[in-house]
Design an enzyme around this catalytic site. Structure first.
Site, PDB file in Angstrom:
ATOM      1  N   ASN A   8       0.896  -1.316   0.373  1.00 54.83           N
ATOM      2  CA  ASN A   8       0.235   0.248  -0.098  1.00 54.83           C
ATOM      3  C   ASN A   8       1.825   0.979  -0.168  1.00 54.83           C
ATOM      4  O   ASN A   8       2.210   1.137  -0.570  1.00 54.83           O
ATOM      5  CB  ASN A   8      -0.692  -0.412   0.963  1.00 54.83           C
ATOM      6  CG  ASN A   8       0.199   0.204   2.511  1.00 54.83           C
ATOM      7  OD1 ASN A   8       0.660   0.915   2.657  1.00 54.83           O
ATOM      8  ND2 ASN A   8      -0.090  -1.363   3.184  1.00 54.83           N
ATOM      9  N   LYS A  55       8.251 -17.447 -10.786  1.00 57.60           N
ATOM     10  CA  LYS A  55       8.275 -15.856 -11.204  1.00 57.60           C
ATOM     11  C   LYS A  55       6.615 -16.757 -12.029  1.00 57.60           C
ATOM     12  O   LYS A  55       6.628 -17.360 -12.785  1.00 57.60           O
ATOM     13  CB  LYS A  55       8.522 -15.837 -11.609  1.00 57.60           C
ATOM     14  CG  LYS A  55       8.392 -13.617 -12.419  1.00 57.60           C
ATOM     15  CD  LYS A  55       9.505 -13.771 -13.315  1.00 57.60           C
ATOM     16  CE  LYS A  55       8.809 -11.460 -14.165  1.00 57.60           C
ATOM     17  NZ  LYS A  55       9.154 -12.154 -15.534  1.00 57.60           N
ATOM     18  N   LYS A  77     -10.391  -3.125  19.711  1.00 61.45           N
ATOM     19  CA  LYS A  77      -9.110  -3.731  19.228  1.00 61.45           C
ATOM     20  C   LYS A  77      -8.994  -3.533  21.084  1.00 61.45           C
ATOM     21  O   LYS A  77      -7.724  -3.532  21.829  1.00 61.45           O
ATOM     22  CB  LYS A  77      -8.265  -3.030  19.162  1.00 61.45           C
ATOM     23  CG  LYS A  77      -8.062  -3.050  17.173  1.00 61.45           C
ATOM     24  CD  LYS A  77      -7.375  -2.637  16.752  1.00 61.45           C
ATOM     25  CE  LYS A  77      -7.119  -3.020  15.125  1.00 61.45           C
ATOM     26  NZ  LYS A  77      -6.778  -3.190  14.032  1.00 61.45           N
ATOM     27  N   ASP A  92      -3.687  -6.533   5.885  1.00 59.82           N
ATOM     28  CA  ASP A  92      -5.717  -7.551   6.220  1.00 59.82           C
ATOM     29  C   ASP A  92      -5.347  -8.377   5.424  1.00 59.82           C
ATOM     30  O   ASP A  92      -5.568  -9.438   6.440  1.00 59.82           O
ATOM     31  CB  ASP A  92      -6.696  -6.855   5.477  1.00 59.82           C
ATOM     32  CG  ASP A  92      -6.621  -4.988   6.448  1.00 59.82           C
ATOM     33  OD1 ASP A  92      -6.049  -5.399   7.306  1.00 59.82           O
ATOM     34  OD2 ASP A  92      -7.417  -3.819   6.118  1.00 59.82           O
ATOM     35  N   ASP A 142      -4.508  -9.414  13.146  1.00 65.56           N
ATOM     36  CA  ASP A 142      -3.991  -8.214  13.944  1.00 65.56           C
ATOM     37  C   ASP A 142      -3.376  -8.260  15.077  1.00 65.56           C
ATOM     38  O   ASP A 142      -3.195  -8.592  15.858  1.00 65.56           O
ATOM     39  CB  ASP A 142      -5.640  -7.173  14.229  1.00 65.56           C
ATOM     40  CG  ASP A 142      -6.038  -5.994  14.249  1.00 65.56           C
ATOM     41  OD1 ASP A 142      -4.669  -6.102  15.177  1.00 65.56           O
ATOM     42  OD2 ASP A 142      -6.973  -5.515  14.024  1.00 65.56           O
ATOM     43  N   ILE A 143      -2.090  -7.249  14.438  1.00 62.31           N
ATOM     44  CA  ILE A 143      -1.037  -7.399  15.094  1.00 62.31           C
ATOM     45  C   ILE A 143      -1.449  -6.932  16.940  1.00 62.31           C
ATOM     46  O   ILE A 143      -1.018  -7.120  17.758  1.00 62.31           O
ATOM     47  CB  ILE A 143       0.226  -6.312  14.579  1.00 62.31           C
ATOM     48  CG1 ILE A 143       0.022  -7.337  13.456  1.00 62.31           C
ATOM     49  CG2 ILE A 143       1.560  -7.001  15.573  1.00 62.31           C
ATOM     50  CD1 ILE A 143       1.647  -6.977  12.668  1.00 62.31           C
ATOM     51  N   LYS A 149     -13.188   0.939  16.701  1.00 61.19           N
ATOM     52  CA  LYS A 149     -11.686   0.235  16.886  1.00 61.19           C
ATOM     53  C   LYS A 149     -11.200  -0.060  17.727  1.00 61.19           C
ATOM     54  O   LYS A 149     -11.138  -0.550  18.082  1.00 61.19           O
ATOM     55  CB  LYS A 149     -11.345   0.676  15.206  1.00 61.19           C
ATOM     56  CG  LYS A 149     -10.291  -0.170  14.676  1.00 61.19           C
ATOM     57  CD  LYS A 149      -9.894   0.982  13.287  1.00 61.19           C
ATOM     58  CE  LYS A 149     -10.386   0.602  11.981  1.00 61.19           C
ATOM     59  NZ  LYS A 149      -9.588   0.997  10.732  1.00 61.19           N
TER      60      LYS A 149
HETATM   61  N1  CTP Z   1      -3.397  -3.136  12.728  1.00 60.37           N
HETATM   62  C1  CTP Z   1      -2.404  -4.087  13.227  1.00 60.37           C
HETATM   63  N2  CTP Z   1      -2.569  -5.019  12.121  1.00 60.37           N
HETATM   64  C2  CTP Z   1      -3.072  -5.457  11.513  1.00 60.37           C
HETATM   65  C3  CTP Z   1      -4.038  -4.243  11.016  1.00 60.37           C
HETATM   66  C4  CTP Z   1      -4.305  -2.840  11.821  1.00 60.37           C
HETATM   67  O1  CTP Z   1      -1.769  -3.960  14.248  1.00 60.37           O
HETATM   68  N3  CTP Z   1      -3.199  -6.591  10.389  1.00 60.37           N
HETATM   69  C5  CTP Z   1      -3.273  -1.543  13.465  1.00 60.37           C
HETATM   70  C6  CTP Z   1      -3.061  -0.345  12.401  1.00 60.37           C
HETATM   71  O2  CTP Z   1      -1.296  -0.703  12.449  1.00 60.37           O
HETATM   72  C7  CTP Z   1      -3.417   0.883  13.380  1.00 60.37           C
HETATM   73  C8  CTP Z   1      -4.969  -0.290  13.984  1.00 60.37           C
HETATM   74  O3  CTP Z   1      -4.458  -1.519  14.203  1.00 60.37           O
HETATM   75  O4  CTP Z   1      -2.967   1.084  14.546  1.00 60.37           O
HETATM   76  C9  CTP Z   1      -6.244   0.184  13.023  1.00 60.37           C
HETATM   77  O5  CTP Z   1      -5.576  -0.235  11.370  1.00 60.37           O
HETATM   78  P1  CTP Z   1      -6.321   0.044  10.129  1.00 60.37           P
HETATM   79  O6  CTP Z   1      -6.248  -1.013   9.198  1.00 60.37           O
HETATM   80  O7  CTP Z   1      -6.823   1.192  10.301  1.00 60.37           O
HETATM   81  O8  CTP Z   1      -7.416  -1.279  10.908  1.00 60.37           O
HETATM   82  P2  CTP Z   1      -8.175  -2.824  10.796  1.00 60.37           P
HETATM   83  O9  CTP Z   1      -8.402  -2.901  11.975  1.00 60.37           O
HETATM   84  O10 CTP Z   1      -7.041  -3.241   9.152  1.00 60.37           O
HETATM   85  O11 CTP Z   1      -9.791  -2.077  10.153  1.00 60.37           O
HETATM   86  P3  CTP Z   1     -10.003  -1.658   8.439  1.00 60.37           P
HETATM   87  O12 CTP Z   1      -9.132  -1.866   7.979  1.00 60.37           O
HETATM   88  O13 CTP Z   1     -11.308  -2.297   8.659  1.00 60.37           O
HETATM   89  O14 CTP Z   1     -10.414  -0.484   8.577  1.00 60.37           O
END
Ligand code: CTP
Length: 410
Positions: free
Chosen positions: A214, A293, A345, A283, A310-311, A341
């Protein structure tokens, strides 16, 4: 006077320039400070004016430059008293061997040395000289005495010298002096605390040369890591692939995929007091990355993806977790989605911003969401915002965990 760090914002800097070829770098230093909104009052020795003219500094600082002890311009003709009182810090860059010697002895035979003696503010010096002059016992004696007197040394650096030699004695680059002064000026509110951050994008491999990623630049996470280090924390930065230099004093662990990032974070989080998740973690990741390849074909390609862990949620759900801070980049209903969120979390604090606005840009506008509600911050450049956020995070952390025992040795 607290010499280790001023502990108050630096808005007015006195820049003393002494005679040396590195005086040209002081012009760039003036420009960088002015660009950051600081007021810079330049004072030059007579010898410095032989390398760069006062007109150059006057044009860059937008203020008259003082060189002469007998200059009648300051209000009561007591320039040496007045000039040293009107600044938050005095920085001498370059500081020649001769200047350090005179300063160590307390000489007051020109304007700059007199202002140094009459000042009430902290004094920082960036030495610049030939390597043998720097290594000479006379200079080293002067440096030791000045350190004892509370003078803060910025450098010198090791490298090519104007005289053609290579060694220790060259002045730090202007950007390095800006960073060092900024570091020195920060109150050490996180001294002794360990802060873990994630930053940047992740890269999820499709085959050995392609992947899903991204547009996260990593700038916000890196700025926060720098600000946390400047606040005295021991900082570990788990970084996805970005082209940014490691902030001074930060331990960086490079990772590529969400799975690598999780492993690195799990390793460090147990001994961290604060975890700030800034990374834009993918995600989804390809279920079965190809070992070779992928070859072009005329038929549609199906790629199967599976969710990543989700870390942040994983760490926050652990037993005795660090103080966990999340970021929520939303493109609609920003506060509502961010608060959801935060609750999902189980975070004490989440920092919400507009996804379209934040990614890749140099400034950012955010709202803090915690159990007490929403608190909007003004739009700020990412570096200034990072310092403000570290203050906000530290204040909340110290309120709930200030007296908590250490979380194990590193
Ligand atoms: N985050 C994480 N690990 C993931 C996804 C997100 O640690 N696999 C953390 C990001 O670093 C951020 C927070 O969670 O601090 C929110 O990330 P975001 O991408 O906005 O949220 P998501 O939980 O992925 O939800 P969505 O993409 O559906 O908005």
């Amino acid at each position: 006077m607290n010499i280790l760090h001023s502990g108050h914002p630096l808005t007015r800097i006195g820049l003393g320039v002494t005679g040396g070829i590195a005086a040209y770098k002081a012009a760039e230093l003036t420009r960088l400070w002015v660009k950051r909104g600081l007021s810079v009052q330049v004072l030059m020795t007579e010898a410095a004016t032989r390398f760069v003219t006062p007109t150059t500094f006057q044009a860059l600082s937008g203020k008259p430059v003082f060189t002469d002890l007998w200059d009648a311009r300051p209000a009561n003709a007591m320039g040496h008293i007045e000039l040293g009182r009107e600044v938050d810090a005095l920085v001498v860059a370059p500081a020649s061997a001769n200047f350090l010697a005179r300063l160590a002895q307390g000489f007051t035979d020109d304007l700059l040395s007199t202002v140094c003696l009459a000042r009430e503010c902290p004094l920082l010096v960036a030495p610049a000289m030939n390597r043998q002059m720097w290594a000479n016992p006379a200079t080293q004696r002067n440096v030791a005495r000045l350190r004892d007197d509370g003078v803060v040394f910025l450098g010198p650096a090791w490298g090519d010298q104007a005289c053609g030699e290579v060694g220790e004695g060259r002045m730090l680059e202007a950007e390095e002096i800006v960073a060092a002064v900024e570091f020195w000026a920060q109150p050490k509110i996180l001294a002794g605390r360990r802060v873990l951050l994630t930053a940047g994008p992740t890269f999820e491999a499709i085959d050995p040369v392609r992947g899903i990623t991204n547009l996260s630049s990593g700038k916000m996470g890196y700025a926060l890591a720098r600000a946390a280090a400047q606040a005295g924390a021991e900082v570990t930065l788990v970084s996805g692939p970005v082209g940014l230099p490691t902030p001074a004093g930060v331990q960086r662990i490079d990772v590529r995929s969400a799975a690598d990032m999780l492993a690195a974070v799990e390793d460090v989080s147990a001994r961290s007091e604060i975890f700030i998740a800034v990374a834009a973690v993918a995600d989804y990741t390809p279920t079965a990355p190809l070992p070779e390849k992928l070859k072009k074909s005329t038929v549609a390609l199906q790629l199967e993806l599976m969710p990543t862990v989700d870390i942040l949620a994983r760490i926050a759900a652990g037993s005795n977790p660090p103080f966990c801070v999340g970021f929520a980049a939303e493109s609609e209903r920003v506060l509502e989605f961010a608060e959801a969120k935060r609750r999902r979390k189980k975070l004490p604090l989440i920092i919400a911003n507009n996804a379209r606005d934040a990614i890749g840009s140099d400034d950012n506008e955010v709202t803090l969401l915690d159990a007490a509600g929403a608190h909007a911050l003004p739009r700020l450049p990412k570096e200034a915002l990072a310092r403000r956020l570290i203050e906000e995070i530290a204040r909340r952390y110290l309120a709930v965990r200030g007296a908590a025992p250490d979380r194990g040795t590193p």
